[in-house]
Motif scaffolding. Structure first.
Motif, mmCIF file in Angstrom:
data_model
loop_
_atom_site.group_PDB
_atom_site.id
_atom_site.type_symbol
_atom_site.label_atom_id
_atom_site.label_comp_id
_atom_site.label_asym_id
_atom_site.label_seq_id
_atom_site.Cartn_x
_atom_site.Cartn_y
_atom_site.Cartn_z
ATOM 1 N N LEU A 129 0.829 -1.210 0.000
ATOM 2 C CA LEU A 129 0.000 0.000 0.000
ATOM 3 C C LEU A 129 0.862 1.258 0.000
ATOM 4 O O LEU A 129 0.496 2.269 -0.612
ATOM 5 C CB LEU A 129 -0.926 -0.016 1.215
ATOM 6 N N LYS A 130 2.025 1.188 0.655
ATOM 7 C CA LYS A 130 2.941 2.342 0.652
ATOM 8 C C LYS A 130 3.565 2.533 -0.728
ATOM 9 O O LYS A 130 3.688 3.653 -1.223
ATOM 10 C CB LYS A 130 4.050 2.129 1.689
ATOM 11 N N VAL A 131 3.970 1.407 -1.332
ATOM 12 C CA VAL A 131 4.621 1.475 -2.650
ATOM 13 C C VAL A 131 3.615 1.839 -3.739
ATOM 14 O O VAL A 131 3.927 2.611 -4.654
ATOM 15 C CB VAL A 131 5.303 0.122 -2.980
ATOM 16 N N MET A 132 2.406 1.268 -3.622
ATOM 17 C CA MET A 132 1.370 1.488 -4.631
ATOM 18 C C MET A 132 0.061 1.865 -3.940
ATOM 19 O O MET A 132 -0.804 1.024 -3.709
ATOM 20 C CB MET A 132 1.158 0.229 -5.475
ATOM 21 N N PRO A 133 -0.097 3.119 -3.590
ATOM 22 C CA PRO A 133 -1.293 3.552 -2.838
ATOM 23 C C PRO A 133 -2.600 3.290 -3.573
ATOM 24 O O PRO A 133 -3.649 3.203 -2.940
ATOM 25 C CB PRO A 133 -1.062 5.052 -2.649
ATOM 26 N N ASN A 134 -2.541 3.180 -4.900
ATOM 27 C CA ASN A 134 -3.768 2.976 -5.678
ATOM 28 C C ASN A 134 -4.047 1.505 -5.974
ATOM 29 O O ASN A 134 -4.959 1.189 -6.746
ATOM 30 C CB ASN A 134 -3.675 3.752 -6.999
ATOM 31 N N SER A 135 -3.277 0.623 -5.369
ATOM 32 C CA SER A 135 -3.510 -0.803 -5.610
ATOM 33 C C SER A 135 -4.903 -1.193 -5.116
ATOM 34 O O SER A 135 -5.302 -0.870 -4.001
ATOM 35 C CB SER A 135 -2.456 -1.642 -4.878
ATOM 36 N N GLN A 136 -5.637 -1.892 -5.969
ATOM 37 C CA GLN A 136 -6.961 -2.381 -5.579
ATOM 38 C C GLN A 136 -6.884 -3.820 -5.059
ATOM 39 O O GLN A 136 -7.599 -4.200 -4.149
ATOM 40 C CB GLN A 136 -7.908 -2.296 -6.781
ATOM 41 N N PHE A 137 -5.976 -4.588 -5.645
ATOM 42 C CA PHE A 137 -5.875 -5.998 -5.266
ATOM 43 C C PHE A 137 -5.445 -6.173 -3.809
ATOM 44 O O PHE A 137 -5.831 -7.147 -3.166
ATOM 45 C CB PHE A 137 -4.888 -6.727 -6.185
ATOM 46 N N VAL A 138 -4.660 -5.242 -3.275
ATOM 47 C CA VAL A 138 -4.186 -5.392 -1.899
ATOM 48 C C VAL A 138 -5.355 -5.409 -0.918
ATOM 49 O O VAL A 138 -5.282 -6.029 0.148
ATOM 50 C CB VAL A 138 -3.184 -4.273 -1.544
ATOM 51 N N HIS A 139 -6.458 -4.785 -1.300
ATOM 52 C CA HIS A 139 -7.603 -4.713 -0.388
ATOM 53 C C HIS A 139 -8.339 -6.052 -0.276
ATOM 54 O O HIS A 139 -9.117 -6.260 0.654
ATOM 55 C CB HIS A 139 -8.546 -3.593 -0.821
ATOM 56 N N LEU A 140 -8.076 -6.966 -1.223
ATOM 57 C CA LEU A 140 -8.608 -8.324 -1.075
ATOM 58 C C LEU A 140 -8.057 -8.985 0.176
ATOM 59 O O LEU A 140 -8.719 -9.809 0.812
ATOM 60 C CB LEU A 140 -8.232 -9.174 -2.300
ATOM 61 N N ALA A 141 -6.826 -8.631 0.521
ATOM 62 C CA ALA A 141 -6.219 -9.161 1.748
ATOM 63 C C ALA A 141 -6.518 -8.262 2.939
ATOM 64 O O ALA A 141 -6.847 -8.750 4.034
ATOM 65 C CB ALA A 141 -4.711 -9.293 1.557
#
Length: 453
Positions: A236-248
């Motif tokens: 999330l720090k490296v890619m604040p706009n990541s959507q897939f990380v929110h699956l976890a």
């Protein structure tokens, strides 16, 4: 596997006839031996063999090739063609002998080796296939991956991993090789090695989202939840706009009793155009279970279902219907079951729930209309006749109810509870018609079925 190499007609001519055949000759001199005749005979036999093979007359092709070998047994391609014909004739022993002869005569010919490897692979002769592939890897990296697959098949996992490492270093990471790695790790239980490999990838390429996601998944699978959570936050720090990380993250937040953060992550997931509907549904299902224990968050659940978009399918609506059933909210449950039915009109379980809920909610006329329509599609389902009969009785249409219920009785198979329900409804029908004798007969039948043996 590399297959179906096609040898050009011109190639054969160049291969068979040495360059000195093309040197200038004195046409006025007559040959002093029969070499010219042999050369013509050889060509005639060989090209006739190719012709017969072209029309799938493999037996005849073999005959001509054997005759050509008798004229000149130095040409490796004759044995190659002979081996291919034998394969078509399912004479695998002879095919192997012919192809091995071709390889012995020309050890550096990739096509010959590939044909021999294909023969061994078809016969599941893994040891010989591996030996041949080891010769082929010099020609193309695809053969290395074939070799790794055979190592996995023969449980030579260390050799397979070594090859996969080499291929990853040469060609970069690939999904197919990762699948093979995961097969090895699953077969050997080497989860720590699997995680070390993923950690190394992340260290080497910290800007690639897939590396974080793979590591999060494996940490979670290995019950290393804190490491998984830390890795998710790093992503999330490296890619604040990541959507897939929110699956976890949504799951981690639920487990850590941080519902507001979990809800925020869930809303990102269900609105995402990148995340597949199946994954969204899993998140939504988890949240339904959470709201079942924490009803104060029901408004967030309703909002999430509206935001879900392409997740709004039969399964998600059934999940929500079941949730509202457990809450005793039958009207909402009915709405979601009806939504589910619009996505899956062949789902008999959903139809059954809709009909029963109409009865529970006293929607008797609606129940009659839907039962009548349902019987056109499901004429042998007794539950539809039963609901139909109940609704008709409730609207004081006893004569029609009797006809429907008696028809439905014929379709009951080994279900005493349902049979008892039918008899009770028939008793009600005859009571409505003031036929007390018939009413008691059916009431007694119901009681007999309800009494334990």
């Amino acid at each position: 596997m590399k297959h179906n190499f096609y040898i050009l007609f011109l190639y054969f001519g160049i291969l068979f006839f040495p360059q000195n055949n093309y040197a200038q000759v004195d046409l006025n001199n007559k040959p002093d031996d029969d070499l010219g005749d042999n050369d013509d005979k050889f060509q005639e036999l060989f090209f006739e063999a190719l012709k017969q093979k072209g029309v799938e007359n493999y037996d005849r092709s073999v005959e001509y090739l054997i005759k050509a070998i008798a004229v000149d047994n130095t040409q490796s391609v004759l044995y190659f063609e002979l081996g291919k014909n034998y394969i078509q004739l399912k004479n695998f022993g002879a095919a192997e002998d012919a192809l091995k002869t071709a390889v012995n005569k020309q050890p550096d010919n990739e096509w010959y080796l590939d044909a021999l490897y294909g023969l061994y692979a078809e016969q599941n002769d893994y040891n010989k296939a591996i030996k041949t592939l080891k010769q082929l890897v010099a020609y193309h990296p695809d053969y290395k991956q074939d070799l790794a697959e055979l190592y996995i098949t023969t449980k030579k996992y260390n050799e397979a991993l070594k090859l996969l490492d080499e291929l990853d270093a040469e060609l970069g990471i690939s999904a197919s090789r990762d699948y093979m790695r995961n097969q090895i790790y699953a077969a050997t239980g080497r989860k720590k090695d699997q995680i070390k490999n993923l950690e190394k990838r992340l260290d080497n390429n910290p800007d690639k989202e897939a590396n974080y996601l793979a590591l999060i998944y494996r940490y979670s699978e290995n019950n290393e939840k804190e490491k998984a959570f830390e890795t998710a936050n790093e992503l999330l720090k490296v890619m604040p706009n990541s959507q897939f990380v929110h699956l976890a993250l949504y799951k981690f937040y639920l487990d850590r009793n941080e519902p507001k953060k979990a809800i925020a992550s869930m809303k990102i997931v269900v609105q995402s155009s990148q995340i597949k509907p199946e994954a969204k549904l899993k998140v939504l299902s988890d949240f339904i279970n959470f709201v079942g224990k924490n009803p104060q968050y029901e408004p967030d659940l309703i909002e999430a279902t509206v935001l879900a978009g392409d997740t709004n399918n039969a399964k998600s609506n059934i999940e929500l219907a079941q949730y509202y059933l457990t809450k005793g909210n039958k009207s909402e449950a009915l709405n979601y079951f009806e939504n589910a039915f619009t996505f899956d009109s062949n789902n008999l379980v959903v139809l059954r729930n809709i009909l029963l809920l109409h009865i529970d909610l006293k929607h008797y006329q609606l129940a009659i209309e839907k039962c009548s329509k349902a019987l056109e599609k499901y004429p042998s389902q007794p539950i539809i006749y039963l609901v139909y009969g109940v609704a008709l009785n409730e609207l004081n249409q006893a004569d029609k109810a009797i006809g429907i219920l008696e028809t439905g009785l014929d379709y009951i198979i080994d279900d005493t509870k349902m049979e008892s329900d039918f008899y009770n409804q028939l008793s009600i029908s005859y009571t409505l018609l003031n036929n007390t004798i018939k009413a008691k007969q059916f009431s007694d039948k119901a009681k007999q079925l309800e009494t334990p043996n």
